[in-house]
Write a protein that holds these residues in place. Structure first.
Motif, PDB file in Angstrom:
ATOM      1  N   ALA A 252       0.879  -1.346   0.123  1.00 26.04           N
ATOM      2  CA  ALA A 252      -0.119  -0.182   0.139  1.00 26.04           C
ATOM      3  C   ALA A 252       0.969   1.198  -0.183  1.00 26.04           C
ATOM      4  CB  ALA A 252      -0.796   0.125   1.094  1.00 26.04           C
ATOM      5  N   TYR A 253       2.061   1.219   0.759  1.00 30.75           N
ATOM      6  CA  TYR A 253       2.873   2.317   0.895  1.00 30.75           C
ATOM      7  C   TYR A 253       3.410   2.553  -0.586  1.00 30.75           C
ATOM      8  CZ  TYR A 253       6.866   5.250   1.930  1.00 30.75           C
ATOM      9  OH  TYR A 253       7.776   6.224   1.933  1.00 30.75           O
ATOM     10  N   TRP A 254       3.848   1.710  -1.185  1.00 29.68           N
ATOM     11  CA  TRP A 254       4.561   1.874  -2.572  1.00 29.68           C
ATOM     12  C   TRP A 254       3.563   2.126  -3.643  1.00 29.68           C
ATOM     13  CZ3 TRP A 254       9.105   3.337  -2.146  1.00 29.68           C
ATOM     14  CH2 TRP A 254       9.882   2.850  -1.277  1.00 29.68           C
ATOM     15  N   ASN A 255       2.411   1.738  -3.440  1.00 33.46           N
ATOM     16  CA  ASN A 255       1.207   2.244  -4.566  1.00 33.46           C
ATOM     17  C   ASN A 255       0.911   3.520  -4.166  1.00 33.46           C
ATOM     18  OD1 ASN A 255       0.921  -0.340  -5.569  1.00 33.46           O
ATOM     19  ND2 ASN A 255      -0.615  -0.860  -4.143  1.00 33.46           N
ATOM     20  N   LEU A 256       1.182   4.225  -3.054  1.00 33.79           N
ATOM     21  CA  LEU A 256       0.855   5.608  -2.801  1.00 33.79           C
ATOM     22  C   LEU A 256       1.974   6.291  -3.308  1.00 33.79           C
ATOM     23  CD1 LEU A 256      -0.649   8.045  -1.557  1.00 33.79           C
ATOM     24  CD2 LEU A 256       0.500   7.460   0.566  1.00 33.79           C
TER      25      LEU A 256
ATOM     26  N   GLU B 110       4.505  10.118  -7.448  1.00 32.56           N
ATOM     27  CA  GLU B 110       5.297  10.262  -8.463  1.00 32.56           C
ATOM     28  C   GLU B 110       4.938  10.405  -9.761  1.00 32.56           C
ATOM     29  OE1 GLU B 110       8.685  10.818  -7.546  1.00 32.56           O
ATOM     30  OE2 GLU B 110       7.835  11.067  -5.865  1.00 32.56           O
ATOM     31  N   SER B 111       3.839   9.512 -10.195  1.00 35.50           N
ATOM     32  CA  SER B 111       3.217   9.620 -11.255  1.00 35.50           C
ATOM     33  C   SER B 111       2.561  11.040 -11.597  1.00 35.50           C
ATOM     34  CB  SER B 111       2.193   8.486 -11.666  1.00 35.50           C
ATOM     35  OG  SER B 111       2.864   7.212 -11.667  1.00 35.50           O
TER      36      SER B 111
ATOM     37  N   PRO C 271      12.753   4.725  -3.329  1.00 36.84           N
ATOM     38  CA  PRO C 271      13.099   3.365  -3.480  1.00 36.84           C
ATOM     39  C   PRO C 271      14.603   3.417  -3.353  1.00 36.84           C
ATOM     40  CG  PRO C 271      11.468   4.145  -5.315  1.00 36.84           C
ATOM     41  CD  PRO C 271      11.563   5.250  -4.208  1.00 36.84           C
ATOM     42  N   SER C 272      15.206   2.189  -2.889  1.00 39.21           N
ATOM     43  CA  SER C 272      16.763   2.324  -2.672  1.00 39.21           C
ATOM     44  C   SER C 272      17.300   1.698  -3.944  1.00 39.21           C
ATOM     45  CB  SER C 272      16.953   1.182  -1.306  1.00 39.21           C
ATOM     46  OG  SER C 272      16.297  -0.003  -1.780  1.00 39.21           O
ATOM     47  N   ALA C 273      18.447   2.194  -3.953  1.00 46.09           N
ATOM     48  CA  ALA C 273      19.356   1.813  -5.064  1.00 46.09           C
ATOM     49  C   ALA C 273      19.270   0.128  -5.287  1.00 46.09           C
ATOM     50  CB  ALA C 273      20.612   2.151  -5.091  1.00 46.09           C
TER      51      ALA C 273
ATOM     52  N   ASP D 143       7.527  -1.387  -8.717  1.00 47.49           N
ATOM     53  CA  ASP D 143       7.659  -2.939  -8.795  1.00 47.49           C
ATOM     54  C   ASP D 143       8.976  -3.797  -8.310  1.00 47.49           C
ATOM     55  OD1 ASP D 143       5.228  -2.877 -10.515  1.00 47.49           O
ATOM     56  OD2 ASP D 143       6.185  -3.013 -12.241  1.00 47.49           O
ATOM     57  N   PHE D 144       9.983  -2.941  -8.059  1.00 50.13           N
ATOM     58  CA  PHE D 144      11.103  -3.813  -7.666  1.00 50.13           C
ATOM     59  C   PHE D 144      10.861  -3.506  -5.970  1.00 50.13           C
ATOM     60  CE2 PHE D 144      15.073  -3.211  -5.572  1.00 50.13           C
ATOM     61  CZ  PHE D 144      15.582  -4.014  -5.552  1.00 50.13           C
ATOM     62  N   GLU D 145      10.393  -2.450  -5.605  1.00 55.18           N
ATOM     63  CA  GLU D 145      10.133  -2.634  -3.975  1.00 55.18           C
ATOM     64  C   GLU D 145       9.123  -3.489  -3.756  1.00 55.18           C
ATOM     65  OE1 GLU D 145      11.777  -1.199  -1.895  1.00 55.18           O
ATOM     66  OE2 GLU D 145      13.109   0.371  -3.280  1.00 55.18           O
ATOM     67  N   VAL D 146       8.095  -3.734  -4.387  1.00 56.13           N
ATOM     68  CA  VAL D 146       7.066  -4.656  -4.023  1.00 56.13           C
ATOM     69  C   VAL D 146       7.593  -5.850  -4.150  1.00 56.13           C
ATOM     70  CG1 VAL D 146       4.693  -5.467  -4.592  1.00 56.13           C
ATOM     71  CG2 VAL D 146       5.154  -2.935  -4.611  1.00 56.13           C
TER      72      VAL D 146
END
Length: 321
Positions: A26-30, A35-36, A114-116, A299-302
Motif C-alpha cells: 500500500a505504501y509503494w502504491n501511494l 510520483e506519477s 526506492p533504494s538503489a 515493482d522492484f520494491e514490491v
C-alpha cells in the motif's frame, strides 16, 4: 496441547508477515501515484508551452489550425490522465490509512524512496532453503505433525493397563478416620496403588487409534504440499524480482533517450525544421518513459517486500548473501 499452541503462534506470525507485506504494498502504491502525478504535471507544463508556441506560430502564419487542435487534444488527454492519477492517489492513501489504522482521510505523505537496486542476488536454491527453514507456515505444519504424533501415542495408550498412584493427608476435628470419634484435631494419611484394565472398550480404542493415525498422515501430507507451494512461490517471486531489476535498467535508459530526443525535437521545432506532430510524439514518449521508470521502481520494491515475506525474514535484504 503445547504443540498446537506452538502452531497457533506460528499462524500468528504468518498473519503478521501478511500484514507487513500489505502495508508495504500500500505504501509503494501511494508512492507510485504521487510520483506519477508529478511526472504528469511536468508533462502538462510541456504541452501547455507547446500549445502557446503553436498558437504563436499560427498567428504568424507558420502553423495551421489543425496543428493547434492536435496540441489541444493532446493537452486534454494529459489532463484526463491527471484526473485518473489524482483519484488513484486518493484511493492509495485511503488503503494505506486503513492498513495502519489511521482515519481514512489522513494526509499521509511517503518519506522513504526506492533504494538503489543491487544486482548480486543470492541463488534461488539458498533462498528456498532459508524459506523452508524460516517460514512460519512450515513451523506451524511441523508443530501439527508433532501434535498428531502425540495424539496417536495417546490413543494407543488405551490398549494398556492404567497405573495410578494415590496419596492423601487429612487433618480435621474430628477426624473421621480416628475411632472412636473425639473432639480434637488429628492427622491421618493414606497411600495406595490403583491398577485398572478396561477390556470392554477395545473397539473404541481401535477406531480412535485408526483416526489418530489418519490425522497424522493428513498432517504429513499437508506439510509436503506446503513445501511444494513454498518452492513454487519462491521461484515465482525470485523471477519477479529479477524481472524488476531488468525493467529498471531498461526504463532508466529509456528516460535518458526520451529526454535527449525531446531536447533535439524541441530545438528543431523552435527553429522551424521539425513538424508539430514530431514534437507531440517526443512529448508522449517522454511521458511514457518516465511513467514506466516510476512503475519499474515500485515493482522492484514490491517484489523485494514479497521476497522478504516469502523467505520468512522481516529484515531480509535480497542483495546480501
Amino acid at each position: 496441547a503445547e504443540y498446537m499452541a506452538e502452531a497457533a503462534q506460528k499462524d500468528y506470525e504468518r498473519e503478521k508477515a501478511d500484514t507487513v507485506f500489505s502495508i508495504s504494498s500500500a505504501y509503494w502504491n501511494l508512492f507510485r501515484a504521487i510520483e506519477s502525478k508529478k511526472v504528469i504535471r511536468e508533462s502538462l507544463d510541456l504541452v501547455n508551452a507547446h500549445l502557446k508556441d503553436a498558437q504563436n506560430l499560427r498567428s504568424q502564419g507558420m502553423a495551421t489550425r489543425n496543428d493547434v487542435l492536435k496540441v489541444q487534444v493532446q493537452l486534454s488527454e494529459v489532463q484526463y490522465l491527471m484526473i485518473q492519477t489524482e483519484n488513484a492517489e486518493r484511493l492509495a492513501r485511503t488503503a494505506l490509512n486503513s492498513f495502519i489504522g489511521l482515519p481514512l482521510d489522513t494526509e499521509v505523505e511517503p518519506s522513504s524512496r526506492p533504494s538503489a537496486p543491487e544486482k548480486n542476488l543470492p541463488t534461488i536454491e539458498s533462498l528456498t532453503e532459508k524459506a523452508l527453514r524460516n517460514r512460519p507456515e512450515t513451523g506451524a505444519a511441523e508443530a501439527r505433525i508433532r501434535a498428531s504424533e502425540a495424539g496417536l501415542t495417546l490413543a494407543r495408550s488405551a490398549w494398556f493397563p492404567q497405573l495410578a498412584l494415590t496419596a492423601e493427608y487429612l487433618y480435621a476435628r474430628p477426624n473421621p478416620r480416628v475411632l472412636p470419634t473425639q473432639d480434637r484435631f488429628d492427622d491421618t494419611w493414606a497411600a495406595g496403588v490403583v491398577l485398572t484394565y478396561d477390556i470392554w472398550t477395545w473397539g473404541r480404542t481401535r477406531h480412535q487409534t485408526a483416526q489418530a493415525h489418519a490425522q497424522l498422515e493428513q498432517a504429513r501430507d499437508a506439510f509436503g504440499q506446503l513445501k511444494d507451494a513454498v518452492v513454487l512461490e519462491m521461484t515465482q517471486v525470485y523471477l519477479d524480482l529479477v524481472n524488476s531489476l531488468e525493467k529498471i535498467e531498461v526504463t532508466e535508459q529509456g528516460v535518458r533517450q526520451a529526454k535527449e530526443s525531446y531536447r533535439i525535437t524541441k530545438e528543431g521545432y523552435t527553429n522551424g525544421v521539425v513538424r508539430n506532430s514530431e514534437l507531440q510524439d517526443a512529448e508522449v514518449a517522454l511521458l511514457r518513459a518516465r511513467l514506466n521508470y516510476t512503475q519499474a521502481l515500485v515493482d522492484f520494491e514490491v517484489s523485494r517486500a514479497r521476497l522478504r515475506k516469502a523467505v520468512g525474514e522481516e529484515t531480509f535484504n535480497p542483495a546480501v548473501q
